[in-house]
Design an enzyme around this catalytic site. Sequence first.
Site, PDB file in Angstrom:
ATOM      1  N   ARG A  70      22.701  37.622  41.810  1.00 18.99           N
ATOM      2  CA  ARG A  70      23.793  37.330  42.770  1.00 18.99           C
ATOM      3  C   ARG A  70      24.192  35.849  42.738  1.00 18.99           C
ATOM      4  O   ARG A  70      24.455  35.239  43.780  1.00 18.99           O
ATOM      5  CB  ARG A  70      23.400  37.710  44.198  1.00 18.99           C
ATOM      6  CG  ARG A  70      23.153  39.183  44.416  1.00 18.99           C
ATOM      7  CD  ARG A  70      24.436  39.995  44.245  1.00 18.99           C
ATOM      8  NE  ARG A  70      24.262  41.371  44.665  1.00 18.99           N
ATOM      9  CZ  ARG A  70      23.820  42.351  43.872  1.00 18.99           C
ATOM     10  NH1 ARG A  70      23.524  42.113  42.613  1.00 18.99           N
ATOM     11  NH2 ARG A  70      23.725  43.584  44.332  1.00 18.99           N
TER      12      ARG A  70
ATOM     13  N   SER B 103      26.008  44.485  51.053  1.00 20.79           N
ATOM     14  CA  SER B 103      24.771  43.846  51.519  1.00 20.79           C
ATOM     15  C   SER B 103      25.124  42.504  52.139  1.00 20.79           C
ATOM     16  O   SER B 103      25.764  41.677  51.492  1.00 20.79           O
ATOM     17  CB  SER B 103      23.812  43.587  50.357  1.00 20.79           C
ATOM     18  OG  SER B 103      23.520  44.776  49.679  1.00 20.79           O
TER      19      SER B 103
ATOM     20  N   GLU C 170      24.368  36.899  51.315  1.00 18.72           N
ATOM     21  CA  GLU C 170      25.071  37.120  50.038  1.00 18.72           C
ATOM     22  C   GLU C 170      26.572  36.904  50.252  1.00 18.72           C
ATOM     23  O   GLU C 170      27.280  36.410  49.383  1.00 18.72           O
ATOM     24  CB  GLU C 170      24.826  38.557  49.558  1.00 18.72           C
ATOM     25  CG  GLU C 170      25.594  38.865  48.280  1.00 18.72           C
ATOM     26  CD  GLU C 170      25.667  40.341  47.953  1.00 18.72           C
ATOM     27  OE1 GLU C 170      24.641  40.968  47.724  1.00 18.72           O
ATOM     28  OE2 GLU C 170      26.808  40.855  47.900  1.00 18.72           O
TER      29      GLU C 170
HETATM   30  P1  FAD Z   1      36.453  38.137  47.428  1.00 16.66           P
HETATM   31  O1  FAD Z   1      35.652  38.657  48.570  1.00 16.66           O
HETATM   32  O2  FAD Z   1      37.916  38.117  47.563  1.00 16.66           O
HETATM   33  O3  FAD Z   1      35.953  36.678  47.058  1.00 16.66           O
HETATM   34  C1  FAD Z   1      34.575  36.411  46.917  1.00 16.66           C
HETATM   35  C2  FAD Z   1      34.408  34.908  46.570  1.00 16.66           C
HETATM   36  O4  FAD Z   1      34.992  34.638  45.298  1.00 16.66           O
HETATM   37  C3  FAD Z   1      35.140  33.980  47.547  1.00 16.66           C
HETATM   38  O5  FAD Z   1      34.347  32.824  47.684  1.00 16.66           O
HETATM   39  C4  FAD Z   1      36.452  33.649  46.836  1.00 16.66           C
HETATM   40  O6  FAD Z   1      36.961  32.383  47.217  1.00 16.66           O
HETATM   41  C5  FAD Z   1      36.031  33.649  45.379  1.00 16.66           C
HETATM   42  N1  FAD Z   1      37.071  34.108  44.426  1.00 16.66           N
HETATM   43  C6  FAD Z   1      37.722  35.292  44.455  1.00 16.66           C
HETATM   44  N2  FAD Z   1      38.518  35.406  43.367  1.00 16.66           N
HETATM   45  C7  FAD Z   1      38.365  34.261  42.639  1.00 16.66           C
HETATM   46  C8  FAD Z   1      38.913  33.773  41.399  1.00 16.66           C
HETATM   47  N3  FAD Z   1      39.789  34.496  40.683  1.00 16.66           N
HETATM   48  N4  FAD Z   1      38.513  32.552  40.950  1.00 16.66           N
HETATM   49  C9  FAD Z   1      37.610  31.818  41.660  1.00 16.66           C
HETATM   50  N5  FAD Z   1      37.073  32.216  42.845  1.00 16.66           N
HETATM   51  C10 FAD Z   1      37.448  33.431  43.315  1.00 16.66           C
HETATM   52  N6  FAD Z   1      28.394  43.478  45.131  1.00 16.66           N
HETATM   53  C11 FAD Z   1      27.486  43.702  44.165  1.00 16.66           C
HETATM   54  O7  FAD Z   1      27.144  42.792  43.394  1.00 16.66           O
HETATM   55  N7  FAD Z   1      26.904  44.923  43.996  1.00 16.66           N
HETATM   56  C12 FAD Z   1      27.207  45.970  44.784  1.00 16.66           C
HETATM   57  O8  FAD Z   1      26.664  47.053  44.603  1.00 16.66           O
HETATM   58  C13 FAD Z   1      28.175  45.769  45.823  1.00 16.66           C
HETATM   59  N8  FAD Z   1      28.502  46.793  46.659  1.00 16.66           N
HETATM   60  C14 FAD Z   1      29.400  46.581  47.649  1.00 16.66           C
HETATM   61  C15 FAD Z   1      29.716  47.654  48.496  1.00 16.66           C
HETATM   62  C16 FAD Z   1      30.639  47.498  49.521  1.00 16.66           C
HETATM   63  C17 FAD Z   1      30.967  48.681  50.416  1.00 16.66           C
HETATM   64  C18 FAD Z   1      31.267  46.243  49.699  1.00 16.66           C
HETATM   65  C19 FAD Z   1      32.307  46.084  50.775  1.00 16.66           C
HETATM   66  C20 FAD Z   1      30.963  45.164  48.873  1.00 16.66           C
HETATM   67  C21 FAD Z   1      30.012  45.320  47.842  1.00 16.66           C
HETATM   68  N9  FAD Z   1      29.661  44.259  46.976  1.00 16.66           N
HETATM   69  C22 FAD Z   1      28.750  44.481  45.966  1.00 16.66           C
HETATM   70  C23 FAD Z   1      30.223  42.919  47.173  1.00 16.66           C
HETATM   71  C24 FAD Z   1      31.626  42.695  46.529  1.00 16.66           C
HETATM   72  O9  FAD Z   1      32.273  43.913  46.308  1.00 16.66           O
HETATM   73  C25 FAD Z   1      31.543  41.936  45.211  1.00 16.66           C
HETATM   74  O10 FAD Z   1      30.947  40.674  45.416  1.00 16.66           O
HETATM   75  C26 FAD Z   1      32.926  41.704  44.574  1.00 16.66           C
HETATM   76  O11 FAD Z   1      32.787  41.165  43.286  1.00 16.66           O
HETATM   77  C27 FAD Z   1      33.828  40.774  45.402  1.00 16.66           C
HETATM   78  O12 FAD Z   1      35.132  40.816  44.843  1.00 16.66           O
HETATM   79  P2  FAD Z   1      36.416  40.419  45.692  1.00 16.66           P
HETATM   80  O13 FAD Z   1      37.578  40.410  44.754  1.00 16.66           O
HETATM   81  O14 FAD Z   1      36.535  41.277  46.876  1.00 16.66           O
HETATM   82  O15 FAD Z   1      36.032  38.937  46.097  1.00 16.66           O
HETATM   83  N1  EPU Z   2      15.254  50.077  52.135  1.00 18.74           N
HETATM   84  C1  EPU Z   2      14.728  50.413  53.367  1.00 18.74           C
HETATM   85  N2  EPU Z   2      15.585  50.556  54.424  1.00 18.74           N
HETATM   86  C2  EPU Z   2      16.929  50.385  54.308  1.00 18.74           C
HETATM   87  C3  EPU Z   2      17.472  50.037  53.041  1.00 18.74           C
HETATM   88  C4  EPU Z   2      16.607  49.887  51.953  1.00 18.74           C
HETATM   89  O1  EPU Z   2      13.516  50.572  53.520  1.00 18.74           O
HETATM   90  O2  EPU Z   2      17.630  50.542  55.308  1.00 18.74           O
HETATM   91  C5  EPU Z   2      14.322  49.932  50.980  1.00 18.74           C
HETATM   92  C6  EPU Z   2      13.933  51.263  50.357  1.00 18.74           C
HETATM   93  O3  EPU Z   2      12.605  51.166  49.929  1.00 18.74           O
HETATM   94  C7  EPU Z   2      14.836  51.347  49.147  1.00 18.74           C
HETATM   95  C8  EPU Z   2      14.919  49.890  48.734  1.00 18.74           C
HETATM   96  O4  EPU Z   2      14.921  49.159  49.959  1.00 18.74           O
HETATM   97  O5  EPU Z   2      14.278  52.132  48.134  1.00 18.74           O
HETATM   98  C9  EPU Z   2      16.142  49.543  47.914  1.00 18.74           C
HETATM   99  O6  EPU Z   2      17.313  49.979  48.595  1.00 18.74           O
HETATM  100  P1  EPU Z   2      18.677  50.212  47.802  1.00 18.74           P
HETATM  101  O7  EPU Z   2      18.443  51.028  46.575  1.00 18.74           O
HETATM  102  O8  EPU Z   2      19.689  50.703  48.767  1.00 18.74           O
HETATM  103  O9  EPU Z   2      19.040  48.775  47.290  1.00 18.74           O
HETATM  104  P2  EPU Z   2      19.166  47.382  48.029  1.00 18.74           P
HETATM  105  O10 EPU Z   2      18.149  46.484  47.437  1.00 18.74           O
HETATM  106  O11 EPU Z   2      19.169  47.544  49.492  1.00 18.74           O
HETATM  107  C10 EPU Z   2      20.746  46.434  46.204  1.00 18.74           C
HETATM  108  C11 EPU Z   2      21.994  45.610  46.172  1.00 18.74           C
HETATM  109  C12 EPU Z   2      23.211  46.486  46.360  1.00 18.74           C
HETATM  110  C13 EPU Z   2      23.252  47.516  45.236  1.00 18.74           C
HETATM  111  C14 EPU Z   2      21.973  48.348  45.312  1.00 18.74           C
HETATM  112  C15 EPU Z   2      21.879  49.330  44.163  1.00 18.74           C
HETATM  113  C16 EPU Z   2      21.403  43.387  46.915  1.00 18.74           C
HETATM  114  C17 EPU Z   2      21.478  42.374  47.994  1.00 18.74           C
HETATM  115  N3  EPU Z   2      21.949  44.571  47.178  1.00 18.74           N
HETATM  116  O12 EPU Z   2      20.616  46.946  47.537  1.00 18.74           O
HETATM  117  O13 EPU Z   2      24.364  45.663  46.242  1.00 18.74           O
HETATM  118  O14 EPU Z   2      24.367  48.359  45.362  1.00 18.74           O
HETATM  119  O15 EPU Z   2      20.818  47.466  45.230  1.00 18.74           O
HETATM  120  O16 EPU Z   2      21.594  48.658  42.992  1.00 18.74           O
HETATM  121  O17 EPU Z   2      20.888  43.082  45.836  1.00 18.74           O
HETATM  122  C18 EPU Z   2      25.849  44.291  47.476  1.00 18.74           C
HETATM  123  O18 EPU Z   2      25.434  43.350  46.774  1.00 18.74           O
HETATM  124  O19 EPU Z   2      26.754  44.150  48.341  1.00 18.74           O
HETATM  125  C19 EPU Z   2      25.276  45.620  47.286  1.00 18.74           C
HETATM  126  C20 EPU Z   2      25.618  46.679  48.000  1.00 18.74           C
END
Ligand code: FAD
Ligand code: EPU
Length: 342
Positions: A166, A240, A336
């Site tokens: 991240r 997250s 994050e």
């Molecule tokens: P924004 O929120 O618009 O911007 C994020 C940051 O980047 C800000 O600081 C902004 O100023 C900067 N920025 C944006 N565009 C540019 C650019 N072109 N050049 C320079 N800076 C820029 N993330 C994960 O890693 N894994 C996941 O599984 C994951 N699951 C998610 C699930 C949900 C339901 C949600 C809501 C979010 C999740 N995220 C996850 C977080 C998010 O989706 C990612 O970080 C995504 O890449 C953000 O993209 P955005 O375009 O929305 O960025």
């Molecule tokens: N867990 C709990 N309780 C909860 C949630 C999780 O006990 O309420 C424990 C469980 O043991 C579970 C483990 O945590 O098995 C891992 O949970 P999960 O697979 O949901 O993954 P996470 O670590 O909570 C991360 C990323 C997610 C990504 C998933 C899948 C981060 C901060 N988050 O979540 O990314 O989608 O793994 O790879 O690394 C995001 O970055 O916004 C995001 C959603």
Amino acid sequence: MPLKKLQNISLKPYNTFGIDVKAKQMLIIQDIYELSEAFENVYKTGDSWLLLGGGSNVLFSNDFNGTIIKISFKTMQVLYKTAEHVYIRVNAGEEWDSFVGFCVENNWGGLENLSLIPGNAGASPIQNIGAYGVELKEHFHSLEAINIETGTIKRFKKKECNFGYRNSIFKTELKDKYVICSIIFKLDLHPKIRRSYNELDEYLTRNKITSPAIDDIRRAVIQIRKSKLPDPENLGNAGSFFKNPVVTKQKFEKIRNKFQNIPAYNYTKDYIKISAGWLIEQAGWKGCRKGDVGVYDKQALIIVNHGNAKGEEVLGLANRISKSVYDKFGIKLEPEVNIIES
Ligand code: FAD
Ligand code: EPU
């Protein structure tokens, strides 16, 4: 085409947390050449500014008394193919999941485990997005970005991006110094299946998908995500809220002596990554709600907005969660989500 400008607008539709704050101005960049005009505009007014993609990783703590520069230029282009790989360029404003869908439809492997992550391609390298056992850096080739101060274009190779969990150079040393304009990915023409993430492997086994193709992986990831993550269309959130904390092996052993079931994963030789969701759940926060702000009942790592939560209420809850996790486990949680203070 003249630069698209919106004045004094609500940012509610532009952030997945659904926080209803105002911005003085928004400039919508539909062509890369409009960026120089946009920055001339903010320098002239002396406004503070913020680059915005899909708004899925930001929390506005208050009204933004400045200019939002919304990156909206799209297109994807295949650059060339070798016997093993395809090199494809995607512009920053392209929706991330449309891009992943396009790659999977063409059977180009590498990004399928990153299906359904919200937001745009341009932000994807900033925190080196990751999910279900894969991180963006594994298929990243290079990116082009504009230096905001000089207006010059620079190509960043993978090594120069300092990708980590991240994290990247664009979240640290070069924060707010560059606009990421396009990214080149190197994808596999003979895809390799990555199913080592427990939940993904279990899903495939349970559904008797014995030799999955990448479109099976995409479908499985989408199903898993839909079953446990809130859809921002229905419930505001930014995924997250905190990163999973990384601690030394020694510190981890001490914690495990007290909490034997603590879920954790090897991060490097000397470091262990601990599940923040578990820590937060053990501290008693899962499913809690106060007013319109709460913790999602299926995933404790996600803070949600039930309707009209204010940014500062979300921050208040995040701080209380951090404090209680620290008091119970001695572990500091780091957000994050990018917290935007104007
Ligand atoms: P924004 O929120 O618009 O911007 C994020 C940051 O980047 C800000 O600081 C902004 O100023 C900067 N920025 C944006 N565009 C540019 C650019 N072109 N050049 C320079 N800076 C820029 N993330 C994960 O890693 N894994 C996941 O599984 C994951 N699951 C998610 C699930 C949900 C339901 C949600 C809501 C979010 C999740 N995220 C996850 C977080 C998010 O989706 C990612 O970080 C995504 O890449 C953000 O993209 P955005 O375009 O929305 O960025
Ligand atoms: N867990 C709990 N309780 C909860 C949630 C999780 O006990 O309420 C424990 C469980 O043991 C579970 C483990 O945590 O098995 C891992 O949970 P999960 O697979 O949901 O993954 P996470 O670590 O909570 C991360 C990323 C997610 C990504 C998933 C899948 C981060 C901060 N988050 O979540 O990314 O989608 O793994 O790879 O690394 C995001 O970055 O916004 C995001 C959603």
